[in-house]
Design an enzyme around this catalytic site. Sequence first.
Site, PDB file in Angstrom:
ATOM      1  N   LYS A  14       0.824  -1.211   0.000  1.00  0.00           N
ATOM      2  CA  LYS A  14       0.000   0.000   0.000  1.00  0.00           C
ATOM      3  C   LYS A  14       0.854   1.255   0.000  1.00  0.00           C
ATOM      4  O   LYS A  14       1.860   1.327   0.692  1.00  0.00           O
ATOM      5  CB  LYS A  14      -0.899  -0.034   1.234  1.00  0.00           C
ATOM      6  CG  LYS A  14      -2.018   0.977   1.208  1.00  0.00           C
ATOM      7  CD  LYS A  14      -3.081   0.590   2.217  1.00  0.00           C
ATOM      8  CE  LYS A  14      -4.165   1.631   2.315  1.00  0.00           C
ATOM      9  NZ  LYS A  14      -4.651   2.116   1.037  1.00  0.00           N
ATOM     10  N   GLY A  52      -7.168   8.248  -1.539  1.00  0.00           N
ATOM     11  CA  GLY A  52      -6.373   9.349  -1.007  1.00  0.00           C
ATOM     12  C   GLY A  52      -5.190   8.924  -0.167  1.00  0.00           C
ATOM     13  O   GLY A  52      -4.822   9.590   0.805  1.00  0.00           O
ATOM     14  N   LEU A  53      -4.582   7.787  -0.543  1.00  0.00           N
ATOM     15  CA  LEU A  53      -3.349   7.326   0.104  1.00  0.00           C
ATOM     16  C   LEU A  53      -3.506   7.121   1.612  1.00  0.00           C
ATOM     17  O   LEU A  53      -2.639   7.481   2.402  1.00  0.00           O
ATOM     18  CB  LEU A  53      -2.192   8.313  -0.153  1.00  0.00           C
ATOM     19  CG  LEU A  53      -1.796   8.492  -1.624  1.00  0.00           C
ATOM     20  CD1 LEU A  53      -0.783   9.626  -1.769  1.00  0.00           C
ATOM     21  CD2 LEU A  53      -1.221   7.199  -2.193  1.00  0.00           C
ATOM     22  N   ASN A  59       5.860   0.818  -2.167  1.00  0.00           N
ATOM     23  CA  ASN A  59       5.331   1.934  -2.953  1.00  0.00           C
ATOM     24  C   ASN A  59       5.342   3.192  -2.091  1.00  0.00           C
ATOM     25  O   ASN A  59       4.838   3.195  -0.970  1.00  0.00           O
ATOM     26  CB  ASN A  59       3.908   1.605  -3.413  1.00  0.00           C
ATOM     27  CG  ASN A  59       3.337   2.674  -4.322  1.00  0.00           C
ATOM     28  OD1 ASN A  59       2.869   3.712  -3.863  1.00  0.00           O
ATOM     29  ND2 ASN A  59       3.360   2.421  -5.616  1.00  0.00           N
ATOM     30  N   ASN A  72       5.918   6.623  -6.467  1.00  0.00           N
ATOM     31  CA  ASN A  72       4.697   7.014  -7.164  1.00  0.00           C
ATOM     32  C   ASN A  72       4.648   8.526  -7.345  1.00  0.00           C
ATOM     33  O   ASN A  72       4.355   9.260  -6.405  1.00  0.00           O
ATOM     34  CB  ASN A  72       3.500   6.518  -6.342  1.00  0.00           C
ATOM     35  CG  ASN A  72       2.179   6.858  -6.984  1.00  0.00           C
ATOM     36  OD1 ASN A  72       2.120   7.357  -8.107  1.00  0.00           O
ATOM     37  ND2 ASN A  72       1.100   6.589  -6.267  1.00  0.00           N
ATOM     38  N   CYS A 110      -0.110   9.874  -8.505  1.00  0.00           N
ATOM     39  CA  CYS A 110      -1.412   9.628  -7.885  1.00  0.00           C
ATOM     40  C   CYS A 110      -2.408  10.715  -8.282  1.00  0.00           C
ATOM     41  O   CYS A 110      -2.176  11.892  -8.002  1.00  0.00           O
ATOM     42  CB  CYS A 110      -1.290   9.570  -6.374  1.00  0.00           C
ATOM     43  SG  CYS A 110      -2.804   9.002  -5.596  1.00  0.00           S
ATOM     44  N   LYS A 160       6.937   5.327 -10.831  1.00  0.00           N
ATOM     45  CA  LYS A 160       5.602   5.020 -11.342  1.00  0.00           C
ATOM     46  C   LYS A 160       4.997   6.277 -11.956  1.00  0.00           C
ATOM     47  O   LYS A 160       4.795   7.280 -11.272  1.00  0.00           O
ATOM     48  CB  LYS A 160       4.715   4.491 -10.213  1.00  0.00           C
ATOM     49  CG  LYS A 160       3.361   3.975 -10.700  1.00  0.00           C
ATOM     50  CD  LYS A 160       2.631   3.236  -9.593  1.00  0.00           C
ATOM     51  CE  LYS A 160       1.326   2.626 -10.094  1.00  0.00           C
ATOM     52  NZ  LYS A 160       0.629   1.857  -9.041  1.00  0.00           N
TER      53      LYS A 160
END
Length: 303
Positions: A45, A72-73, A100, A128, A131, A166
């Site tokens: 996650k 929303g992370l 991640n 990442n 997002c 990413k």
Amino acid sequence: MVNLETSLCGLNLSNPLIPASGTFGYGYEFAELYDINILGTFSFKGTTKDARFGNPTPRIAECEAGMINAVGLQNPGVEKVISEELPKLKEVFNKKVMANVSGFSVEDYVYTCAQLDKEEQVGWLEVNVSCPNVHGGGMSFGTSPEAAAEVTREVKKVTKKPVIIKLSPNVTDIVSIAKACEEAGADGISLINTLLGMRIDLKTKKPVIANKMGGFSGNAIKPVAVRMVYQVYDAVNIPIVGMGGVSTAEDVIEFMLAGASAVEVGAANLINPYACKDIIEDLPRVMEKYGITELKDIIGGAH
């Protein structure tokens, strides 16, 4: 006999299947259903420097051939991930895991990556910069070659593990951003993250998701993802992790022919928790059907 093995940034994988970040938690919930050590690895996650509650609800919307999410992370922050989540994961997963990482500033990315770099369980850092459903960060770094390169360059200064960037598909030129990341020292590229999507409720005449927009994923985005993997493969000399609408063993083959060394499975895990297991078990049959003996030999085979 067919061989499912591949490698990613110098680390060997027993097969190319990787559950995508945000769709597999920290692994141990899925370990109650099947032995997750059959996976190549998985991306846990999205982790940020500080704990995040995430976006207001509702944050999921169904749509044709896919879904939209704006979670929303939500995560407990990197310190708790290291002290609480990774020890639980170690009890059920004996391979290297992909971490991640998301952030809202270059300093956030650097701090979080530096902490996770110290963890023996972590094999790769998937950074990442893409997002689409958080305000004030994330995708803003992934839509500019200069900003993506800056994150890459600074993270590389504090890490020894392979750094995979990413990227967002919500750009006009994915190739220039991928090349900028490679030049800044990236060891690999992950693509694509979700497209930006929206649903409107006809009864309330308001957006379905509280955040208004969110990340659109699922089968419908696969042609866009395959195209971007194909384009980036022609432009860089570092490995690519392909994802976007993968739900079958045939999809895995298609992404690898486009240029992916490994393939992530996202939304399919939310529909069927056994999706990755089913794909891995079906891969030998599909390889034999198409005359493939060594999976790694087909990487970029469509070029």
